[in-house]
Design an enzyme around this catalytic site. Sequence first.
Site, PDB file in Angstrom:
ATOM      1  N   GLN A 109      46.802  47.488  43.984  1.00  0.00           N
ATOM      2  CA  GLN A 109      45.516  46.830  43.729  1.00  0.00           C
ATOM      3  C   GLN A 109      45.612  45.341  44.063  1.00  0.00           C
ATOM      4  O   GLN A 109      44.619  44.638  44.036  1.00  0.00           O
ATOM      5  CB  GLN A 109      45.129  46.984  42.252  1.00  0.00           C
ATOM      6  CG  GLN A 109      44.973  48.428  41.784  1.00  0.00           C
ATOM      7  CD  GLN A 109      44.876  48.506  40.264  1.00  0.00           C
ATOM      8  OE1 GLN A 109      43.823  48.340  39.678  1.00  0.00           O
ATOM      9  NE2 GLN A 109      46.002  48.774  39.628  1.00  0.00           N
ATOM     10  N   HIS A 129      42.361  47.190  47.203  1.00  0.00           N
ATOM     11  CA  HIS A 129      41.407  46.112  46.916  1.00  0.00           C
ATOM     12  C   HIS A 129      41.439  45.027  48.001  1.00  0.00           C
ATOM     13  O   HIS A 129      41.005  43.904  47.763  1.00  0.00           O
ATOM     14  CB  HIS A 129      41.687  45.495  45.545  1.00  0.00           C
ATOM     15  CG  HIS A 129      41.387  46.427  44.404  1.00  0.00           C
ATOM     16  ND1 HIS A 129      41.781  46.185  43.097  1.00  0.00           N
ATOM     17  CD2 HIS A 129      40.711  47.609  44.365  1.00  0.00           C
ATOM     18  CE1 HIS A 129      41.372  47.181  42.321  1.00  0.00           C
ATOM     19  NE2 HIS A 129      40.723  48.059  43.062  1.00  0.00           N
ATOM     20  N   CYS A 180      32.405  32.235  60.730  1.00  0.00           N
ATOM     21  CA  CYS A 180      32.827  33.268  61.680  1.00  0.00           C
ATOM     22  C   CYS A 180      33.023  32.677  63.073  1.00  0.00           C
ATOM     23  O   CYS A 180      32.141  31.981  63.585  1.00  0.00           O
ATOM     24  CB  CYS A 180      31.771  34.372  61.717  1.00  0.00           C
ATOM     25  SG  CYS A 180      32.108  35.659  62.919  1.00  0.00           S
ATOM     26  N   THR A 196      49.946  47.295  35.703  1.00  0.00           N
ATOM     27  CA  THR A 196      48.478  47.315  35.739  1.00  0.00           C
ATOM     28  C   THR A 196      47.946  47.659  34.359  1.00  0.00           C
ATOM     29  O   THR A 196      48.523  48.488  33.655  1.00  0.00           O
ATOM     30  CB  THR A 196      47.925  48.304  36.794  1.00  0.00           C
ATOM     31  OG1 THR A 196      46.497  48.392  36.651  1.00  0.00           O
ATOM     32  CG2 THR A 196      48.531  49.684  36.701  1.00  0.00           C
ATOM     33  N   CYS A 230      58.699  44.357  34.815  1.00  0.00           N
ATOM     34  CA  CYS A 230      58.972  45.386  35.838  1.00  0.00           C
ATOM     35  C   CYS A 230      59.977  44.909  36.868  1.00  0.00           C
ATOM     36  O   CYS A 230      60.638  45.732  37.509  1.00  0.00           O
ATOM     37  CB  CYS A 230      57.683  45.850  36.495  1.00  0.00           C
ATOM     38  SG  CYS A 230      56.818  44.561  37.415  1.00  0.00           S
TER      39      CYS A 230
HETATM   40  C1  BJW Z   1      53.501  43.058  33.555  1.00  0.00           C
HETATM   41  C2  BJW Z   1      54.216  41.934  33.822  1.00  0.00           C
HETATM   42  C3  BJW Z   1      55.507  42.139  34.246  1.00  0.00           C
HETATM   43  C4  BJW Z   1      52.331  41.256  33.208  1.00  0.00           C
HETATM   44  N1  BJW Z   1      55.979  43.376  34.369  1.00  0.00           N
HETATM   45  N2  BJW Z   1      53.982  44.285  33.668  1.00  0.00           N
HETATM   46  C5  BJW Z   1      34.330  54.708  36.453  1.00  0.00           C
HETATM   47  C6  BJW Z   1      34.169  54.447  35.118  1.00  0.00           C
HETATM   48  C7  BJW Z   1      33.751  53.188  34.687  1.00  0.00           C
HETATM   49  C8  BJW Z   1      33.487  52.164  35.598  1.00  0.00           C
HETATM   50  C9  BJW Z   1      33.662  52.433  36.928  1.00  0.00           C
HETATM   51  C10 BJW Z   1      34.078  53.688  37.339  1.00  0.00           C
HETATM   52  N3  BJW Z   1      34.188  53.669  38.692  1.00  0.00           N
HETATM   53  C11 BJW Z   1      33.858  52.427  39.128  1.00  0.00           C
HETATM   54  C12 BJW Z   1      33.524  51.656  38.068  1.00  0.00           C
HETATM   55  C13 BJW Z   1      33.083  50.239  38.118  1.00  0.00           C
HETATM   56  C14 BJW Z   1      34.207  49.255  38.355  1.00  0.00           C
HETATM   57  C15 BJW Z   1      35.138  49.241  37.156  1.00  0.00           C
HETATM   58  O1  BJW Z   1      36.242  49.728  37.182  1.00  0.00           O
HETATM   59  N4  BJW Z   1      34.723  48.627  36.069  1.00  0.00           N
HETATM   60  C16 BJW Z   1      35.610  48.527  34.906  1.00  0.00           C
HETATM   61  C17 BJW Z   1      35.667  47.082  34.443  1.00  0.00           C
HETATM   62  C18 BJW Z   1      35.199  49.511  33.875  1.00  0.00           C
HETATM   63  N5  BJW Z   1      34.950  49.546  39.566  1.00  0.00           N
HETATM   64  C19 BJW Z   1      34.526  49.142  40.737  1.00  0.00           C
HETATM   65  O2  BJW Z   1      33.470  48.550  40.856  1.00  0.00           O
HETATM   66  C20 BJW Z   1      35.352  49.483  41.956  1.00  0.00           C
HETATM   67  N6  BJW Z   1      34.492  50.069  42.921  1.00  0.00           N
HETATM   68  C21 BJW Z   1      34.148  51.346  42.906  1.00  0.00           C
HETATM   69  O3  BJW Z   1      34.706  52.196  42.272  1.00  0.00           O
HETATM   70  O4  BJW Z   1      33.090  51.588  43.737  1.00  0.00           O
HETATM   71  C22 BJW Z   1      32.499  52.890  43.829  1.00  0.00           C
HETATM   72  C23 BJW Z   1      31.683  52.864  45.095  1.00  0.00           C
HETATM   73  C24 BJW Z   1      31.769  53.932  45.956  1.00  0.00           C
HETATM   74  C25 BJW Z   1      31.008  53.915  47.131  1.00  0.00           C
HETATM   75  C26 BJW Z   1      30.178  52.842  47.418  1.00  0.00           C
HETATM   76  C27 BJW Z   1      30.108  51.772  46.559  1.00  0.00           C
HETATM   77  C28 BJW Z   1      30.862  51.779  45.380  1.00  0.00           C
HETATM   78  C29 BJW Z   1      35.908  48.224  42.609  1.00  0.00           C
HETATM   79  C30 BJW Z   1      36.905  47.526  41.756  1.00  0.00           C
HETATM   80  C31 BJW Z   1      37.321  46.200  42.419  1.00  0.00           C
HETATM   81  C32 BJW Z   1      38.229  45.384  41.539  1.00  0.00           C
HETATM   82  N7  BJW Z   1      38.362  44.081  42.092  1.00  0.00           N
HETATM   83  C33 BJW Z   1      39.305  43.151  41.509  1.00  0.00           C
HETATM   84  C34 BJW Z   1      39.237  41.824  42.300  1.00  0.00           C
HETATM   85  C35 BJW Z   1      39.933  41.995  43.665  1.00  0.00           C
HETATM   86  C36 BJW Z   1      39.952  40.714  44.429  1.00  0.00           C
HETATM   87  C37 BJW Z   1      40.733  39.614  43.742  1.00  0.00           C
HETATM   88  O5  BJW Z   1      41.940  39.767  43.440  1.00  0.00           O
HETATM   89  O6  BJW Z   1      40.141  38.570  43.504  1.00  0.00           O
HETATM   90  O7  BJW Z   1      40.642  43.681  41.560  1.00  0.00           O
HETATM   91  S1  BJW Z   1      39.046  42.891  39.766  1.00  0.00           S
HETATM   92  C38 BJW Z   1      40.766  42.741  39.358  1.00  0.00           C
HETATM   93  O8  BJW Z   1      41.170  43.839  38.495  1.00  0.00           O
HETATM   94  C39 BJW Z   1      41.527  42.941  40.685  1.00  0.00           C
HETATM   95  C40 BJW Z   1      42.667  43.802  40.255  1.00  0.00           C
HETATM   96  O9  BJW Z   1      43.211  44.484  41.383  1.00  0.00           O
HETATM   97  C41 BJW Z   1      42.020  44.716  39.250  1.00  0.00           C
HETATM   98  C42 BJW Z   1      42.976  45.430  38.347  1.00  0.00           C
HETATM   99  O10 BJW Z   1      43.704  44.539  37.575  1.00  0.00           O
HETATM  100  P1  BJW Z   1      45.241  44.839  37.302  1.00  0.00           P
HETATM  101  O11 BJW Z   1      45.987  44.816  38.571  1.00  0.00           O
HETATM  102  O12 BJW Z   1      45.390  46.023  36.454  1.00  0.00           O
HETATM  103  O13 BJW Z   1      45.680  43.508  36.550  1.00  0.00           O
HETATM  104  P2  BJW Z   1      45.502  43.135  35.010  1.00  0.00           P
HETATM  105  O14 BJW Z   1      45.590  41.659  34.944  1.00  0.00           O
HETATM  106  O15 BJW Z   1      44.332  43.794  34.406  1.00  0.00           O
HETATM  107  O16 BJW Z   1      46.780  43.761  34.305  1.00  0.00           O
HETATM  108  C43 BJW Z   1      48.082  43.245  34.510  1.00  0.00           C
HETATM  109  C44 BJW Z   1      49.041  44.069  33.720  1.00  0.00           C
HETATM  110  O17 BJW Z   1      50.340  43.647  34.050  1.00  0.00           O
HETATM  111  C45 BJW Z   1      48.880  43.927  32.209  1.00  0.00           C
HETATM  112  O18 BJW Z   1      48.849  45.224  31.643  1.00  0.00           O
HETATM  113  C46 BJW Z   1      50.147  43.167  31.788  1.00  0.00           C
HETATM  114  O19 BJW Z   1      50.612  43.572  30.501  1.00  0.00           O
HETATM  115  C47 BJW Z   1      51.097  43.554  32.858  1.00  0.00           C
HETATM  116  N8  BJW Z   1      52.181  42.631  33.134  1.00  0.00           N
HETATM  117  N9  BJW Z   1      53.371  40.818  33.551  1.00  0.00           N
HETATM  118  C48 BJW Z   1      55.142  44.409  34.055  1.00  0.00           C
HETATM  119  N10 BJW Z   1      56.313  41.070  34.510  1.00  0.00           N
HETATM  120 ZN    ZN Z   2      30.186  36.931  62.450  1.00  0.00          ZN
END
Ligand code: BJW
Ligand code: ZN
Length: 287
Positions: free
Chosen positions: A111, A135, A185, A225, A268
């Site tokens: 991600q 992502h 662009c 994650t 990790c």
């Molecule tokens: C350690 C550590 C160490 C620390 N060792 N561990 C179904 C149900 C409900 C909602 C939805 C659903 N399907 C879709 C949705 C809506 C939405 C969603 O999920 N909403 C939720 C909030 C509920 N999802 C979407 O909109 C997605 N799109 C989609 O499904 O579209 C459908 C579609 C189909 C066809 C046409 C149109 C649409 C898109 C999601 C995009 C997420 N984007 C982001 C930003 C990316 C760009 C950027 O980086 O700026 O992605 S948001 C952000 O969260 C980023 C990350 O990749 C993502 C996940 O976060 P992640 O990686 O889990 O990080 P953290 O910070 O949350 O966790 C870190 C962890 O590490 C923690 O647990 C720590 O404890 C741990 N940690 N140090 C090990 N050393």
């Molecule tokens: Zn263009």
Amino acid sequence: MAVDYDAFRAVLREAKHIIVLAGAGLSAASGIPTFRGSGGLWRTFDAIKLASPEAFADNPSRVWQFYHYRREVARAAVPNAAHKAIALLSTSPEELARVAPCAQTFRLITQNVDNLSIRALPSSTPISAYPIEMHGNIFRVMCTECDLVALNFDSPICQGIAGTEALFKDGEPEPQIELEDLPRCQECGALLRPGVVWFGEAVEHLDEINEMVEELCDLILVVGTSSTVMPAGMFADMVKDHDGKVAVFNIEKTWADDEVDFEFVGPCEETLPRALDVVDRLVPSGC
Ligand code: BJW
Ligand code: ZN
């Protein structure tokens, strides 16, 4: 639920199709802040609110400064031992055969947009062994008008944004940059946007991912994650649904005992190389 390295390695030895699902915690030890959970959270602003199409439409100047800052942080970072462990098993058939002799596939789905998992790969790596970046990538740009999509590693990405990273770092109010001074662009002159997936947008490579997660995968390693963002947050359950095993590597306890097969609570960058039995095989940084 076991935290036993030997028991995990026994499962690893039997696994045929292994997926590593990574989140921001994978890059935490490289100095990239996570979005949620413990350790290095973005402190000065709400990162999640800035990572949205609405925020970009409302204030492209602020959103571009956020991404410019993060591009600079990612450029300065280096892959850590967890990135290297995954890269080793993704690219070395010999190492994979040693720790997982039945494995036919070993693939990272990340991600993260920071490019660190790609930078951890040897230069000769075929594209087929590259991580699936569901992502997107922070070093990619997409035109808001035409179909241009390109990698761009320029620092700064354009002169109008140069130096603003220091303000973001210090939590200072950011300047308002005129639209014409933001990244444009090279084909049509329109505003560019970061090549990442925001909330409400379709994640990338979903058909390929679904085929692996729903059908093939018999062991998924869920690394750093919070599993709060969909669809990635559902992958572990999808693997369990067809009796695959789930191993979690997180600095915090994130799952109930009966939800996963193994939970390694700790950084990790330490637990993953140890569990994968590659600690002595990793190239130190700077070599
Ligand atoms: C350690 C550590 C160490 C620390 N060792 N561990 C179904 C149900 C409900 C909602 C939805 C659903 N399907 C879709 C949705 C809506 C939405 C969603 O999920 N909403 C939720 C909030 C509920 N999802 C979407 O909109 C997605 N799109 C989609 O499904 O579209 C459908 C579609 C189909 C066809 C046409 C149109 C649409 C898109 C999601 C995009 C997420 N984007 C982001 C930003 C990316 C760009 C950027 O980086 O700026 O992605 S948001 C952000 O969260 C980023 C990350 O990749 C993502 C996940 O976060 P992640 O990686 O889990 O990080 P953290 O910070 O949350 O966790 C870190 C962890 O590490 C923690 O647990 C720590 O404890 C741990 N940690 N140090 C090990 N050393
Ligand atoms: Zn263009």
